[in-house]
Design an enzyme around this catalytic site. Structure first.
Site, short mmCIF file in Angstrom:
data_model
loop_
_atom_site.label_atom_id
_atom_site.label_comp_id
_atom_site.label_asym_id
_atom_site.label_seq_id
_atom_site.Cartn_x
_atom_site.Cartn_y
_atom_site.Cartn_z
N SER A 1 0.84 -1.20 0.00
CA SER A 1 0.00 0.00 0.00
C SER A 1 0.87 1.25 0.00
CB SER A 1 -0.90 0.01 1.23
OG SER A 1 -1.44 1.31 1.38
N HIS B 1 -1.29 -1.24 -4.29
CA HIS B 1 -2.56 -0.93 -3.61
C HIS B 1 -2.64 0.58 -3.37
CE1 HIS B 1 -5.99 -2.04 -1.00
NE2 HIS B 1 -5.57 -1.08 -0.18
N ASP C 1 -4.82 3.62 -1.80
CA ASP C 1 -5.88 3.94 -0.84
C ASP C 1 -6.41 5.35 -1.07
OD1 ASP C 1 -6.04 1.59 0.92
OD2 ASP C 1 -3.95 2.06 1.36
N MET D 1 -9.00 8.16 -0.04
CA MET D 1 -9.85 8.55 1.10
C MET D 1 -10.35 9.97 0.90
SD MET D 1 -7.55 7.07 4.21
CE MET D 1 -6.64 5.52 4.07
N HIS E 1 -8.39 1.07 -3.88
CA HIS E 1 -9.32 0.85 -2.76
C HIS E 1 -10.00 2.18 -2.46
CE1 HIS E 1 -9.56 -0.28 1.83
NE2 HIS E 1 -10.75 -0.16 1.29
N MET F 1 -12.15 4.44 -0.50
CA MET F 1 -12.80 4.70 0.79
C MET F 1 -13.47 6.06 0.67
SD MET F 1 -9.78 3.16 3.14
CE MET F 1 -8.64 3.20 1.78
N MET G 1 -11.48 -5.78 5.52
CA MET G 1 -10.72 -4.80 6.31
C MET G 1 -10.42 -5.43 7.67
SD MET G 1 -10.02 -2.08 4.63
CE MET G 1 -9.16 -1.37 6.02
N ASP H 1 -6.64 -6.53 4.41
CA ASP H 1 -6.00 -5.21 4.44
C ASP H 1 -6.02 -4.62 5.86
OD1 ASP H 1 -5.11 -2.65 3.87
OD2 ASP H 1 -6.81 -2.09 2.59
C1 DX5 Z 1 -6.29 1.59 5.69
C2 DX5 Z 1 -5.87 1.19 4.29
C3 DX5 Z 1 -4.76 0.23 4.24
C4 DX5 Z 1 -3.47 0.70 4.88
C5 DX5 Z 1 -2.83 -0.50 5.53
O1 DX5 Z 1 -7.51 2.26 5.64
O2 DX5 Z 1 -6.95 0.62 3.58
O3 DX5 Z 1 -4.52 -0.19 2.90
O4 DX5 Z 1 -2.56 1.27 3.99
O5 DX5 Z 1 -1.73 -0.09 6.24
P1 DX5 Z 1 -0.98 -1.06 7.26
O6 DX5 Z 1 -0.47 -2.23 6.48
O7 DX5 Z 1 0.11 -0.19 7.79
O8 DX5 Z 1 -1.98 -1.46 8.31
ZN ZN Z 2 -6.46 -0.28 1.56
#
Ligand code: DX5
Ligand code: ZN
Length: 218
Positions: free
Chosen positions: A8, A31, A33, A35, A64, A66, A135, A173
Site C-alpha cells: 500500500s 494498492h 488507498d 480517502m 481501494h 474509501m 478490512m 487489508d
Molecule cells: C487503511 C488502508 C490500508 C493501509 C494498511 O484504511 O486501507 O490499505 O494502507 O496499512 P498497514 O499495512 O500499515 O496497516
Molecule cells: Zn487499503
C-alpha cells in the site's frame, strides 16, 4: 495457490513516489488507498495522482476507494488506470449497481467490508465479484493493529467461496506483518495488503521478499 502481495502506497514517502514505486516492482499489485475525508476521517489522493504514477509502474493498480457514494467516480478512477476497483459495501445504497458500473469499464470489481460487516451480506453478489477486501482494521489510517476476530471472518468467507466454486479472491487489508501473516494465509487470504510492514521498513524490497517467503512456508 501462491499468495499475492499488494504493497500500500499510503505508507510510502509521498515526496518520492516515482522511486518508492520502483522499490516494490516485484509485487503483484500496487494498492492505492483513496480517502475522501467523509467516508473515512483521512484524505489522501484522487484520480489525478493515479494517472500521474500510472506511467511509472507495470503493476496492476488495485484501487481501494474509501469514499462515500463511489458510483459518482467509477469512470474517473477507471480512466486514471485502475485495473481493479474496490468499493465499500457500507458507502453506497446500491452496491450491485456500482459493481455493474465498474464492470462496464472493462476492469475487475471488488467489494470491501468493514470489520463489523458480516460476510453473509455478500451472499447474493459474490458470484459477480473478482475480489472481496476484508478490512482487518478500521479504514482510514495505516499502522493500526490487526483485529484478531478477522481471521475467523476470512475463514467463513473462504468456505462460502469454495462451497459454491466461485472465482472470487480474498484480499485482506490492515495490520498485517510477518508475525500474523501465516494465520491470515491459512484462513484463506489470497492477496495480502501491507503498508507500514513494507514501506515503513528500511528496505521495502527486502521486506516484501521476506513476507513472500513467510507466506510460502504455510
Ligand atoms: C487503511 C488502508 C490500508 C493501509 C494498511 O484504511 O486501507 O490499505 O494502507 O496499512 P498497514 O499495512 O500499515 O496497516
Ligand atoms: Zn487499503
Amino acid at each position: 495457490m501462491k499468495t499475492e502481495f499488494a504493497p500500500s502506497l499510503l505508507a510510502s514517502d509521498f515526496s518520492q513516489l516515482k522511486d518508492q514505486i520502483q522499490l516494490v516492482k516485484d509485487a503483484d499489485y500496487l494498492h492505492l488507498d483513496v480517502m475522501d475525508g467523509h467516508y473515512v476521517p483521512n484524505i489522501t489522493f484522487g484520480p489525478g495522482l493515479i494517472s500521474a504514477i500510472r506511467k511509472h509502474s507495470q503493476l496492476p493498480f488495485d484501487t481501494h476507494l474509501m469514499i462515500s457514494k463511489p458510483e459518482r467516480y467509477i469512470k474517473e478512477f477507471a480512466e486514471a488506470g485502475s485495473d481493479i476497483l474496490t468499493v465499500h459495501l457500507e458507502a453506497t445504497d446500491h452496491i450491485h449497481r456500482v459493481i455493474q458500473l465498474i464492470k462496464e469499464q472493462g476492469i475487475k470489481a471488488g467489494v470491501s467490508l468493514n470489520p463489523a460487516t458480516p460476510v453473509e451480506s455478500l451472499e447474493f453478489i459474490l458470484p459477480e465479484l473478482d475480489q472481496v477486501l476484508i478490512m482487518s482494521v478500521n479504514p482510514g489510517f495505516g499502522g493500526q493493529s490487526y483485529i484478531p476476530q478477522m481471521t475467523a471472518k476470512i475463514a467463513k468467507l473462504k468456505r462460502m467461496i469454495v462451497e459454491n466454486n466461485y472465482q472470487c479472491k480474498i484480499e485482506v487489508d490492515g495490520g498485517i506483518k510477518n508475525h500474523n501473516l501465516q494465520e491470515i494465509v491459512k484462513a484463506g487470504a489470497d492477496i495480502i495488503v501491507a503498508g507500514s510492514a513494507i514501506f515503513g521498513s528500511a528496505d521495502p524490497a527486502q521486506a516484501l521478499a521476506e513476507m513472500r517467503s513467510t507466506a510460502a512456508d504455510v
